[in-house]
Design a protein around this motif. Structure first.
Motif, short mmCIF file in Angstrom:
data_model
loop_
_atom_site.label_atom_id
_atom_site.label_comp_id
_atom_site.label_asym_id
_atom_site.label_seq_id
_atom_site.Cartn_x
_atom_site.Cartn_y
_atom_site.Cartn_z
N LYS A 282 0.84 -1.19 0.00
CA LYS A 282 0.00 0.00 0.00
C LYS A 282 0.88 1.25 0.00
CE LYS A 282 -3.86 -2.10 2.54
NZ LYS A 282 -4.73 -1.98 3.74
N ARG A 283 0.37 2.27 -0.67
CA ARG A 283 1.09 3.55 -0.65
C ARG A 283 0.91 4.20 0.71
NH1 ARG A 283 -0.04 7.33 -5.58
NH2 ARG A 283 -2.10 7.44 -4.58
N LEU A 284 2.00 4.56 1.34
CA LEU A 284 1.98 5.10 2.69
C LEU A 284 2.06 6.62 2.74
CD1 LEU A 284 4.46 2.54 4.31
CD2 LEU A 284 1.96 2.43 4.29
N SER A 285 2.81 7.22 1.83
CA SER A 285 2.98 8.66 1.88
C SER A 285 3.36 9.20 0.50
CB SER A 285 4.06 9.05 2.90
OG SER A 285 5.33 8.58 2.48
N ILE A 286 3.09 10.50 0.31
CA ILE A 286 3.45 11.23 -0.91
C ILE A 286 4.11 12.53 -0.50
CG2 ILE A 286 2.57 12.41 -2.95
CD1 ILE A 286 0.22 10.49 -2.96
N THR A 287 5.23 12.86 -1.10
CA THR A 287 5.89 14.13 -0.85
C THR A 287 6.18 14.83 -2.18
OG1 THR A 287 8.07 13.06 -0.81
CG2 THR A 287 6.96 13.38 1.31
N THR A 288 6.33 16.14 -2.10
CA THR A 288 6.58 16.94 -3.29
C THR A 288 7.95 16.61 -3.88
OG1 THR A 288 5.24 18.74 -2.42
CG2 THR A 288 6.77 19.29 -4.19
N ARG A 289 8.01 16.51 -5.16
CA ARG A 289 9.27 16.24 -5.86
C ARG A 289 9.74 17.49 -6.58
NH1 ARG A 289 12.36 12.26 -7.72
NH2 ARG A 289 13.34 12.44 -9.77
N LYS A 290 11.01 17.82 -6.43
CA LYS A 290 11.57 18.96 -7.14
C LYS A 290 11.72 18.61 -8.61
CE LYS A 290 15.41 22.24 -7.19
NZ LYS A 290 16.69 22.65 -6.57
N LEU A 291 11.19 19.45 -9.47
CA LEU A 291 11.22 19.22 -10.91
C LEU A 291 12.38 20.00 -11.53
CD1 LEU A 291 7.40 19.39 -11.65
CD2 LEU A 291 8.80 17.39 -11.11
N GLU A 292 13.16 19.32 -12.34
CA GLU A 292 14.42 19.87 -12.82
C GLU A 292 14.52 19.72 -14.33
OE1 GLU A 292 18.94 19.29 -11.22
OE2 GLU A 292 17.84 17.47 -11.74
N THR A 293 14.58 20.84 -15.06
CA THR A 293 14.81 20.81 -16.50
C THR A 293 16.30 20.73 -16.78
OG1 THR A 293 12.80 22.09 -16.97
CG2 THR A 293 14.50 22.07 -18.67
N VAL A 294 16.70 19.75 -17.58
CA VAL A 294 18.12 19.52 -17.87
C VAL A 294 18.29 19.29 -19.37
CG1 VAL A 294 20.12 18.03 -17.46
CG2 VAL A 294 18.53 18.52 -15.59
N THR A 295 19.34 19.86 -19.94
CA THR A 295 19.72 19.57 -21.32
C THR A 295 20.99 18.73 -21.30
OG1 THR A 295 18.73 21.59 -22.21
CG2 THR A 295 20.42 20.52 -23.55
N TYR A 296 20.86 17.47 -21.70
CA TYR A 296 21.98 16.53 -21.73
C TYR A 296 22.59 16.48 -23.13
CZ TYR A 296 19.34 14.47 -17.75
OH TYR A 296 18.63 14.25 -16.59
N THR A 297 23.84 16.04 -23.18
CA THR A 297 24.42 15.53 -24.42
C THR A 297 24.21 14.02 -24.40
OG1 THR A 297 26.08 17.27 -24.47
CG2 THR A 297 26.51 15.31 -25.80
N PHE A 298 23.70 13.44 -25.49
CA PHE A 298 23.40 12.01 -25.45
C PHE A 298 24.04 11.28 -26.62
CE2 PHE A 298 20.15 13.20 -28.48
CZ PHE A 298 19.98 12.07 -29.27
N GLU A 299 24.18 9.97 -26.42
CA GLU A 299 24.70 9.08 -27.44
C GLU A 299 24.09 7.70 -27.23
OE1 GLU A 299 29.02 7.43 -29.16
OE2 GLU A 299 28.92 8.52 -27.24
#
Length: 353
Positions: A282-299
């Motif tokens: 069962k889900r016991l708790s929910i907390t706020t999550r910090k949202l982060e915009t990131v620009t990665y270099t990918f391969e």
């Protein structure tokens, strides 16, 4: 949420007193305290209130070759920029307008995507077979004044010269692109990519009895899903975090913009074949999550010792909230994610990944 006032694009006064920015055929005044990001083909401005879970994203698109008909251009842009990305239905149209020889069409509709609901608006400007577009995405009318001010600040260059011939052969590329360029190159990265600590380091798991699994699903429509699950033997709780949002690909640059997310704690339930309690209760708790915009270099590539699995390598100059510590090469600041699906016990009931 009511239809926002900025849908009526016609009749506004294009006047601003702050420092203006230039992009393609447009100039504009950025929204104060909003994050602005540029690429070769777009400019995006993002405002987020993490405490209230609200957001607004305004994206300007580089002008392209299109039709001479403003309604036709709007319809094409609506299909490719709005319907394909956000699944919105038929737009409610605003009054048409004119600015410096450009014909303006605007429309808005509700959208619901990956658990996020709100309104999306498209404004299309047409002149001499050229089209320029702006998309506004928000889940709150709290941003109405900022949107109105931004739209009112936009100035379009004087009507461009008439194109001699807008048709191009298969081997020719129009100088300003074509409506087909509205389709993103997200297909270059779409798919599921997972990092599983237990699989990658069995010795670590055997010693610590701690397992973690995190991953991304990049959908071809420009949205993404993310999850992070951590299991520790002897701890009565499981931790689970998730995000949904949008992403864009520009060359080897991947920009991830979360729109919604939260951290959760769950009780354990059931046992797998080894007798360890990994399944969600069962889900016991929910907390706020910090949202982060990131620009990665990918391969995308195979790695030594595994020439069958395609891995997504992400590079960024510091550790992120989503990716935590570097998992492939700390010195090179790289994370790795393999192209395979997570095990069922990594996902809680009711969560769609």
């Amino acid at each position: 949420m009511k239809i926002l006032l900025f849908l009526i694009f016609a009749g506004i006064t294009f006047t601003a007193f702050a420092q203006k920015e230039n992009f393609d055929v447009m100039s504009f005044t950025p929204v104060r305290d909003w994050k602005m990001e540029r690429s070769d083909n777009t400019v995006s401005l993002t405002g987020v209130n993490e405490a209230k879970g609200t957001f607004c994203i305004i994206t300007l698109y580089k002008s392209l070759n299109g039709s001479t008909n403003s309604k036709t251009n709007f319809g094409t842009a609506w299909q490719k920029l709005v319907q394909q990305n956000f699944g919105a239905g038929k737009p409610k149209m605003g009054a048409p307008g004119k600015e410096n020889g450009w014909e303006l069409q605007s429309g808005s509709a509700k959208f619901e995507k990956s658990g996020t609901t709100g309104f999306v608006t498209l404004i299309t400007a047409t002149a001499n077979s050229k089209m320029a577009n702006m998309v506004i995405l928000t889940n709150s009318d709290a941003y109405t004044s900022q949107i109105n001010s931004f739209v009112a600040s936009i100035e379009l260059q004087k009507k461009p010269g008439t194109a001699a011939n807008t048709a191009t052969s298969p081997t020719e590329q129009p100088q300003n692109g074509s409506v087909d360029d509205l389709q993103s190159n997200n297909h270059s990265i779409s798919g599921v990519y997972i990092f599983n600590e237990t699989m990658s380091s069995p010795t670590f798991y055997a010693y610590t009895r701690m397992a973690l699994c995190r991953g991304y699903r990049f959908n071809a429509d420009g949205t993404y899903n993310y999850f992070n699950n951590m299991y520790l033997r002897g701890n009565p709780k499981l931790t689970f975090s998730w995000e949904t949002g949008t992403y864009t690909v520009n060359g080897n640059q991947l920009t991830i913009k979360p729109l919604k997310g939260q951290n959760e704690e769950w009780s354990k339930k059931g046992e797998d074949g080894s007798g360890e309690e990994k399944f969600f209760g069962k889900r016991l708790s929910i907390t706020t999550r910090k949202l982060e915009t990131v620009t990665y270099t990918f391969e995308k590539k195979t790695l030594p010792g595994d020439n069958k699995t395609i891995h997504l390598l992400l590079k960024y100059d510091k550790e992120t909230i989503r990716d935590a510590g570097y998992t492939y090469d700390k010195n090179a600041k790289l994370w790795r994610y393999g192209a395979y699906e997570p095990d069922a016990y990594h996902i809680p009931p009711g969560f769609k990944f």
